[in-house]
Design an enzyme around this catalytic site. Structure first.
Site, PDB file in Angstrom:
ATOM      1  N   GLY A 198       0.851  -1.198   0.000  1.00  0.00           N
ATOM      2  CA  GLY A 198       0.000   0.000   0.000  1.00  0.00           C
ATOM      3  C   GLY A 198       0.882   1.240   0.000  1.00  0.00           C
ATOM      4  NE  ARG A 199      -2.361   5.404   2.251  1.00  0.00           N
ATOM      5  CZ  ARG A 199      -3.686   5.378   2.386  1.00  0.00           C
ATOM      6  NH1 ARG A 199      -4.432   6.115   1.616  1.00  0.00           N
ATOM      7  NH2 ARG A 199      -4.246   4.638   3.311  1.00  0.00           N
ATOM      8  NE  ARG A 210      -1.948  -0.916  14.748  1.00  0.00           N
ATOM      9  CZ  ARG A 210      -1.465   0.267  14.351  1.00  0.00           C
ATOM     10  NH1 ARG A 210      -0.190   0.400  14.021  1.00  0.00           N
ATOM     11  NH2 ARG A 210      -2.257   1.323  14.315  1.00  0.00           N
ATOM     12  CD  GLU A 256       2.573  -1.592  20.217  1.00  0.00           C
ATOM     13  OE1 GLU A 256       2.110  -0.439  20.327  1.00  0.00           O
ATOM     14  OE2 GLU A 256       2.898  -2.092  19.138  1.00  0.00           O
ATOM     15  CG  HIS A 290       3.617   1.818  17.866  1.00  0.00           C
ATOM     16  ND1 HIS A 290       2.529   0.987  17.992  1.00  0.00           N
ATOM     17  CD2 HIS A 290       3.469   2.445  16.670  1.00  0.00           C
ATOM     18  CE1 HIS A 290       1.766   1.116  16.905  1.00  0.00           C
ATOM     19  NE2 HIS A 290       2.327   1.989  16.098  1.00  0.00           N
TER      20      HIS A 290
HETATM   21  C1  GLV Z   1       0.457   4.043  13.967  1.00  0.00           C
HETATM   22  O1  GLV Z   1       0.799   2.921  14.206  1.00  0.00           O
HETATM   23  C2  GLV Z   1      -0.689   4.362  13.189  1.00  0.00           C
HETATM   24  O2  GLV Z   1      -1.471   3.464  12.858  1.00  0.00           O
HETATM   25  O3  GLV Z   1      -0.862   5.557  12.873  1.00  0.00           O
HETATM   26  C1  GLV Z   2      -1.827   2.776   5.212  1.00  0.00           C
HETATM   27  O1  GLV Z   2      -1.545   1.601   5.062  1.00  0.00           O
HETATM   28  C2  GLV Z   2      -1.040   3.816   4.607  1.00  0.00           C
HETATM   29  O2  GLV Z   2      -0.177   3.407   3.807  1.00  0.00           O
HETATM   30  O3  GLV Z   2      -1.246   5.028   4.883  1.00  0.00           O
END
Ligand code: GLV
Ligand code: GLV
Length: 326
Positions: A156-157, A238, A267, A286
């Site tokens: 993805g992004r 995650r 976490e 994180h």
């Molecule tokens: C961080 O883990 C988020 O999902 O923005």
């Molecule tokens: C979510 O997976 C993103 O790439 O922003």
């Protein structure tokens, strides 16, 4: 008009918080740790909106305690902390903050790739301990990143942003995703592989999938065992995408070279988590999106998502657009 009643579960950067405070009757939880579930339930009882973090679990029970709730604005791209089908059933909009954190998270994934491959954290500890005697032909040897084969799980992004960085390191790019992205493949010179083939071929595996019922423990002992003994695993997505106990085992038995982790099944991790004793793992708390610029942008988007939803308009990033059809 009476202002909307809103609860904000943590202090977020001023630029976003200000927007909420100026437009709502808002209460902000001031502590560093999340409000305990029973407190959260109490706080949102009369609220129309809530701004949450990924460490706040928003399930059916919490939603039932807030009959006026119309929007849950999550200050994160991931929203596995929210039971979205339950929100949709109740007509509650769920929003997130994608896009703005893509490059910052990809930077961190690359930092973990380099740190793990070149043993940066171990080397820093070594230098500080005062045990460095001389330049050593065999001292702290790592693995090359330049020219290595990168396996991206989740194209993805963020996965694609990591691929763009990898091109500068002359890496061969493989990816696995539930759907093929032929445009992305062409643009980035990436080759599609099924998961098992990717794991067998890659020198560095980096995870960029959301956590869903399909990705939970997607990297179990069987999958980890397919990786090369010289390979590296990086997870900035995650924690529960990886079976952490299985990962500990393969790291302990040196069946892979190392791992770089920003996320965990639980976490924070426990003080006596066995991962802490291992040298071949880099552990971060994180911080994927943790730059001043990005956290500010996330705060503004989360605040605007909240306000747009409260005004009955379409938020910038709506996770469950079905609610608007109701
Ligand atoms: C961080 O883990 C988020 O999902 O923005
Ligand atoms: C979510 O997976 C993103 O790439 O922003």
């Amino acid at each position: 008009m009476a202002k909307w009643k809103v609860f904000v579960t943590r202090v977020i950067p001023e630029e976003g918080l200000r927007l909420v405070l100026d437009n709502c009757d808002a209460e902000v939880w001031q502590e560093e740790t999340p409000p305990p579930p029973e407190v959260l339930i109490e706080k949102i009882r009369d609220c129309e909106g809530v701004l949450t973090l990924l460490s706040d679990k928003i399930d059916a029970k919490v939603m039932d305690s807030a009959p006026k709730l119309r929007v849950i604005s999550n200050y994160a791209v991931g929203y596995d902390n929210i039971d979205v089908p339950e929100a949709t059933k109740r007509g509650i909009m769920v929003t997130n903050t994608p896009g703005v954190l893509t490059e910052t998270t990809a930077d961190l994934a690359f930092a973990l790739i380099l740190a793990t491959a070149r043993r940066i954290v171990e080397a820093d500890k070594y230098t500080r301990r005062g045990i460095w005697k001389t330049w050593g032909p065999m001292l702290l040897l790592g693995r090359d990143v330049y020219g290595a084969t990168l396996g991206i799980i989740g194209f993805g992004r963020i996965g694609q942003a990591v691929a763009r960085r990898a091109k500068g390191f002359n890496m061969r790019i493989l990816y696995y995703d539930i759907k093929r992205d032929e445009k992305g493949e062409k643009e980035l010179g990436a080759e599609y592989r099924d998961l098992h083939s990717l794991l067998k071929e890659a020198d560095i595996v980096t995870i960029h999938t959301p956590l869903t019922s399909q990705t939970y423990h997607m990297m179990g002992e069987k999958e980890l065992s397919l990786m090369k003994p010289t390979a590296i695993l990086v997870n900035t997505a995650r924690g529960a995408v990886v079976d952490q106990r299985a990962l500990y085992k393969v790291l302990k038995e040196k069946r892979i070279f190392g791992a770089g982790l920003d996320v965990y099944e639980k976490e924070p991790i426990d003080k006596d988590d066995p991962l802490i004793e291992l040298d071949n793992v880099v552990l971060l708390p994180h911080i994927g999106s943790a730059s001043v610029e990005t956290r500010t942008k996330m705060a503004i988007i989360a605040a605007e998502n909240l306000l747009l939803a409260l005004r009955g308009e379409r938020p910038h990033y709506l996770v469950n657009p079905e609610v608007l059809q109701k």
